[in-house]
Design a protein around this motif. Structure first.
Motif, PDB file in Angstrom:
ATOM      1  N   LEU A 141       0.829  -1.199   0.000  1.00  0.00           N
ATOM      2  CA  LEU A 141       0.000   0.000   0.000  1.00  0.00           C
ATOM      3  C   LEU A 141       0.867   1.253   0.000  1.00  0.00           C
ATOM      4  CD1 LEU A 141      -2.709  -1.141   2.564  1.00  0.00           C
ATOM      5  CD2 LEU A 141      -2.976  -0.939   0.092  1.00  0.00           C
ATOM      6  N   GLU A 142       1.968   1.214   0.749  1.00  0.00           N
ATOM      7  CA  GLU A 142       2.877   2.358   0.781  1.00  0.00           C
ATOM      8  C   GLU A 142       3.531   2.570  -0.592  1.00  0.00           C
ATOM      9  OE1 GLU A 142       3.231   4.499   3.015  1.00  0.00           O
ATOM     10  OE2 GLU A 142       2.762   3.639   4.967  1.00  0.00           O
ATOM     11  N   ALA A 143       3.701   1.484  -1.349  1.00  0.00           N
ATOM     12  CA  ALA A 143       4.318   1.593  -2.677  1.00  0.00           C
ATOM     13  C   ALA A 143       3.384   2.242  -3.688  1.00  0.00           C
ATOM     14  CB  ALA A 143       4.739   0.218  -3.181  1.00  0.00           C
ATOM     15  N   GLY A 144       2.090   2.347  -3.342  1.00  0.00           N
ATOM     16  CA  GLY A 144       1.168   3.051  -4.231  1.00  0.00           C
ATOM     17  C   GLY A 144      -0.053   2.279  -4.668  1.00  0.00           C
ATOM     18  N   ALA A 145      -0.254   1.049  -4.161  1.00  0.00           N
ATOM     19  CA  ALA A 145      -1.457   0.302  -4.531  1.00  0.00           C
ATOM     20  C   ALA A 145      -2.695   0.990  -3.959  1.00  0.00           C
ATOM     21  CB  ALA A 145      -1.371  -1.132  -4.016  1.00  0.00           C
ATOM     22  N   ASP A 146      -3.805   0.939  -4.705  1.00  0.00           N
ATOM     23  CA  ASP A 146      -5.051   1.551  -4.261  1.00  0.00           C
ATOM     24  C   ASP A 146      -5.884   0.608  -3.397  1.00  0.00           C
ATOM     25  OD1 ASP A 146      -5.279   4.260  -5.687  1.00  0.00           O
ATOM     26  OD2 ASP A 146      -4.686   2.920  -7.301  1.00  0.00           O
ATOM     27  N   ASP A 147      -5.727  -0.676  -3.605  1.00  0.00           N
ATOM     28  CA  ASP A 147      -6.481  -1.667  -2.847  1.00  0.00           C
ATOM     29  C   ASP A 147      -5.740  -2.984  -2.974  1.00  0.00           C
ATOM     30  OD1 ASP A 147      -8.473  -2.867  -1.324  1.00  0.00           O
ATOM     31  OD2 ASP A 147     -10.122  -2.100  -2.531  1.00  0.00           O
ATOM     32  N   TYR A 148      -6.193  -3.996  -2.229  1.00  0.00           N
ATOM     33  CA  TYR A 148      -5.540  -5.297  -2.343  1.00  0.00           C
ATOM     34  C   TYR A 148      -6.554  -6.414  -2.122  1.00  0.00           C
ATOM     35  CZ  TYR A 148      -5.616  -6.147   2.710  1.00  0.00           C
ATOM     36  OH  TYR A 148      -6.017  -6.378   4.000  1.00  0.00           O
ATOM     37  N   VAL A 149      -6.218  -7.583  -2.641  1.00  0.00           N
ATOM     38  CA  VAL A 149      -6.975  -8.800  -2.387  1.00  0.00           C
ATOM     39  C   VAL A 149      -5.981  -9.896  -2.034  1.00  0.00           C
ATOM     40  CG1 VAL A 149      -8.956  -8.256  -3.861  1.00  0.00           C
ATOM     41  CG2 VAL A 149      -6.953  -9.375  -4.853  1.00  0.00           C
ATOM     42  N   VAL A 150      -6.403 -10.823  -1.176  1.00  0.00           N
ATOM     43  CA  VAL A 150      -5.564 -11.958  -0.792  1.00  0.00           C
ATOM     44  C   VAL A 150      -6.010 -13.173  -1.582  1.00  0.00           C
ATOM     45  CG1 VAL A 150      -4.847 -13.459   1.105  1.00  0.00           C
ATOM     46  CG2 VAL A 150      -5.168 -11.017   1.513  1.00  0.00           C
ATOM     47  N   LYS A 151      -5.075 -13.815  -2.281  1.00  0.00           N
ATOM     48  CA  LYS A 151      -5.386 -15.007  -3.071  1.00  0.00           C
ATOM     49  C   LYS A 151      -5.496 -16.224  -2.151  1.00  0.00           C
ATOM     50  CE  LYS A 151      -1.833 -14.651  -5.832  1.00  0.00           C
ATOM     51  NZ  LYS A 151      -0.890 -14.884  -6.947  1.00  0.00           N
ATOM     52  N   PRO A 152      -6.299 -17.233  -2.554  1.00  0.00           N
ATOM     53  CA  PRO A 152      -7.143 -17.213  -3.759  1.00  0.00           C
ATOM     54  C   PRO A 152      -8.354 -16.297  -3.569  1.00  0.00           C
ATOM     55  CG  PRO A 152      -7.535 -19.216  -2.501  1.00  0.00           C
ATOM     56  CD  PRO A 152      -6.410 -18.498  -1.812  1.00  0.00           C
ATOM     57  N   VAL A 153      -8.674 -15.553  -4.612  1.00  0.00           N
ATOM     58  CA  VAL A 153      -9.768 -14.602  -4.530  1.00  0.00           C
ATOM     59  C   VAL A 153     -10.843 -14.987  -5.535  1.00  0.00           C
ATOM     60  CG1 VAL A 153      -8.623 -13.059  -6.162  1.00  0.00           C
ATOM     61  CG2 VAL A 153     -10.388 -12.155  -4.650  1.00  0.00           C
ATOM     62  N   GLN A 154     -12.081 -14.872  -5.108  1.00  0.00           N
ATOM     63  CA  GLN A 154     -13.193 -15.178  -6.003  1.00  0.00           C
ATOM     64  C   GLN A 154     -13.312 -14.092  -7.060  1.00  0.00           C
ATOM     65  OE1 GLN A 154     -16.618 -15.631  -3.458  1.00  0.00           O
ATOM     66  NE2 GLN A 154     -16.144 -17.766  -3.013  1.00  0.00           N
ATOM     67  N   ALA A 155     -13.728 -14.498  -8.252  1.00  0.00           N
ATOM     68  CA  ALA A 155     -13.799 -13.558  -9.372  1.00  0.00           C
ATOM     69  C   ALA A 155     -14.723 -12.383  -9.072  1.00  0.00           C
ATOM     70  CB  ALA A 155     -14.265 -14.288 -10.634  1.00  0.00           C
ATOM     71  N   GLN A 156     -15.836 -12.645  -8.386  1.00  0.00           N
ATOM     72  CA  GLN A 156     -16.768 -11.556  -8.118  1.00  0.00           C
ATOM     73  C   GLN A 156     -16.190 -10.546  -7.128  1.00  0.00           C
ATOM     74  OE1 GLN A 156     -17.381 -14.785  -7.636  1.00  0.00           O
ATOM     75  NE2 GLN A 156     -18.626 -15.188  -5.805  1.00  0.00           N
ATOM     76  N   VAL A 157     -15.316 -11.029  -6.231  1.00  0.00           N
ATOM     77  CA  VAL A 157     -14.668 -10.115  -5.283  1.00  0.00           C
ATOM     78  C   VAL A 157     -13.683  -9.216  -6.025  1.00  0.00           C
ATOM     79  CG1 VAL A 157     -13.132  -9.967  -3.289  1.00  0.00           C
ATOM     80  CG2 VAL A 157     -14.953 -11.682  -3.335  1.00  0.00           C
ATOM     81  N   LEU A 158     -12.863  -9.813  -6.879  1.00  0.00           N
ATOM     82  CA  LEU A 158     -11.919  -9.022  -7.667  1.00  0.00           C
ATOM     83  C   LEU A 158     -12.648  -8.040  -8.568  1.00  0.00           C
ATOM     84  CD1 LEU A 158      -9.075  -8.360  -8.560  1.00  0.00           C
ATOM     85  CD2 LEU A 158      -9.180 -10.294 -10.153  1.00  0.00           C
ATOM     86  N   GLU A 159     -13.732  -8.489  -9.182  1.00  0.00           N
ATOM     87  CA  GLU A 159     -14.523  -7.613 -10.036  1.00  0.00           C
ATOM     88  C   GLU A 159     -15.050  -6.411  -9.245  1.00  0.00           C
ATOM     89  OE1 GLU A 159     -17.077  -6.217 -13.250  1.00  0.00           O
ATOM     90  OE2 GLU A 159     -15.199  -7.328 -13.112  1.00  0.00           O
ATOM     91  N   ALA A 160     -15.520  -6.666  -8.023  1.00  0.00           N
ATOM     92  CA  ALA A 160     -16.038  -5.575  -7.194  1.00  0.00           C
ATOM     93  C   ALA A 160     -14.946  -4.575  -6.859  1.00  0.00           C
ATOM     94  CB  ALA A 160     -16.652  -6.136  -5.913  1.00  0.00           C
ATOM     95  N   ARG A 161     -13.738  -5.068  -6.568  1.00  0.00           N
ATOM     96  CA  ARG A 161     -12.632  -4.157  -6.252  1.00  0.00           C
ATOM     97  C   ARG A 161     -12.234  -3.343  -7.479  1.00  0.00           C
ATOM     98  NH1 ARG A 161     -10.147  -5.799  -1.395  1.00  0.00           N
ATOM     99  NH2 ARG A 161     -11.852  -6.583  -0.114  1.00  0.00           N
ATOM    100  N   ILE A 162     -12.226  -3.985  -8.636  1.00  0.00           N
ATOM    101  CA  ILE A 162     -11.898  -3.268  -9.879  1.00  0.00           C
ATOM    102  C   ILE A 162     -12.914  -2.164 -10.138  1.00  0.00           C
ATOM    103  CG2 ILE A 162     -11.855  -3.500 -12.394  1.00  0.00           C
ATOM    104  CD1 ILE A 162     -10.557  -6.261 -11.976  1.00  0.00           C
TER     105      ILE A 162
END
Length: 230
Positions: free
Chosen positions: A92-113
């Motif tokens: 996050l300090e490097a500049g990421a806006d959000d994060y997900v921990v794998k394995p991640v469900q497709a709908q969760v990643l889609e929601a974050r995107i």
């Protein structure tokens, strides 16, 4: 539809995520290394990057920093196979806006995107809010989605800009971390306060705020943050 660049070295994960996102209507480019990812940032011009933290060759953290060097406004969702506190905070300090921990469900990643893309677009226009708010040497252009301090542009990533817009819209009001998670990151559940704290540190650094006595974005110990207009 949004253009997604996926940087993921695990072939099975890369192909699975790519297939799921394409089915959801995204135009997608998928690469296995950070070096290839940086090249595709330039050539593919994505709307959002999904970046694996653990990459061969150039580490994901370095890729994140390099992307931020090229484009402060490009949303980055960091994916990590480990929920390690230090890894997440450093990412996050490097500049990421959000994060997900794998394995991640497709709908969760889609929601974050979708959420980071909405943040990149800023808040809805409001005719009752002046186009430019000025607080001493700080100017916030709410319609143009830009910030200057003493006339010098302050380049902000989407989450940093949205955080500043949210806080400065109500000067003096104290926001809890959970309130900011809901307003900025759209995490309606009891989310991760590290997102807020890391974003505040990045925002202060870019605004030239002294860490111990910030002028504008102030800490209210034990609760959250407020924006000081004077």
């Amino acid at each position: 539809m949004p253009r997604v660049l996926l940087i993921e070295d695990d072939r099975a994960v890369r192909e699975g995520v790519a297939l799921a996102l394409r089915r959801r209507g995204h135009e997608l480019a998928a690469v296995a290394t950070g070096e290839d990812g940086l090249e595709r940032v330039r050539s593919f011009r994505p709307d959002v990057v999904v970046l694996d933290l653990m990459l061969p060759g150039m580490p994901g953290l370095d890729v994140c920093r390099r992307i931020r060097g090229l484009d402060q406004t490009l949303p980055i969702v960091m994916a990590t196979a480990r929920g390690d506190d230090e890894d997440i905070v450093v990412g996050l300090e490097a500049g990421a806006d959000d994060y997900v921990v794998k394995p991640v469900q497709a709908q969760v990643l889609e929601a974050r995107i979708r959420a980071v893309l909405r943040r990149a677009g800023g808040p809805p226009a409001d005719a009752g809010i002046p186009r430019i708010d000025t607080y001493g040497e700080l100017s916030v252009d709410r319609a143009g989605l830009s910030v200057t301090r003493s006339g010098v542009p302050v380049p902000l990533a989407p989450s940093e800009l949205r955080l500043l817009l949210t806080l400065s819209a109500s000067p003096g009001q104290v926001f809890s971390r959970q309130q900011l998670l809901e307003a900025v990151w759209e995490h309606s559940y009891h989310g991760d306060a590290r997102l807020v704290d890391a974003c505040v540190r990045r925002l202060r650094a870019k605004m030239g705020e002294p860490p111990r006595e910030p002028r504008f974005v102030q800490t209210v110990r034990g609760f959250g943050y407020r924006f000081a207009a004077r």
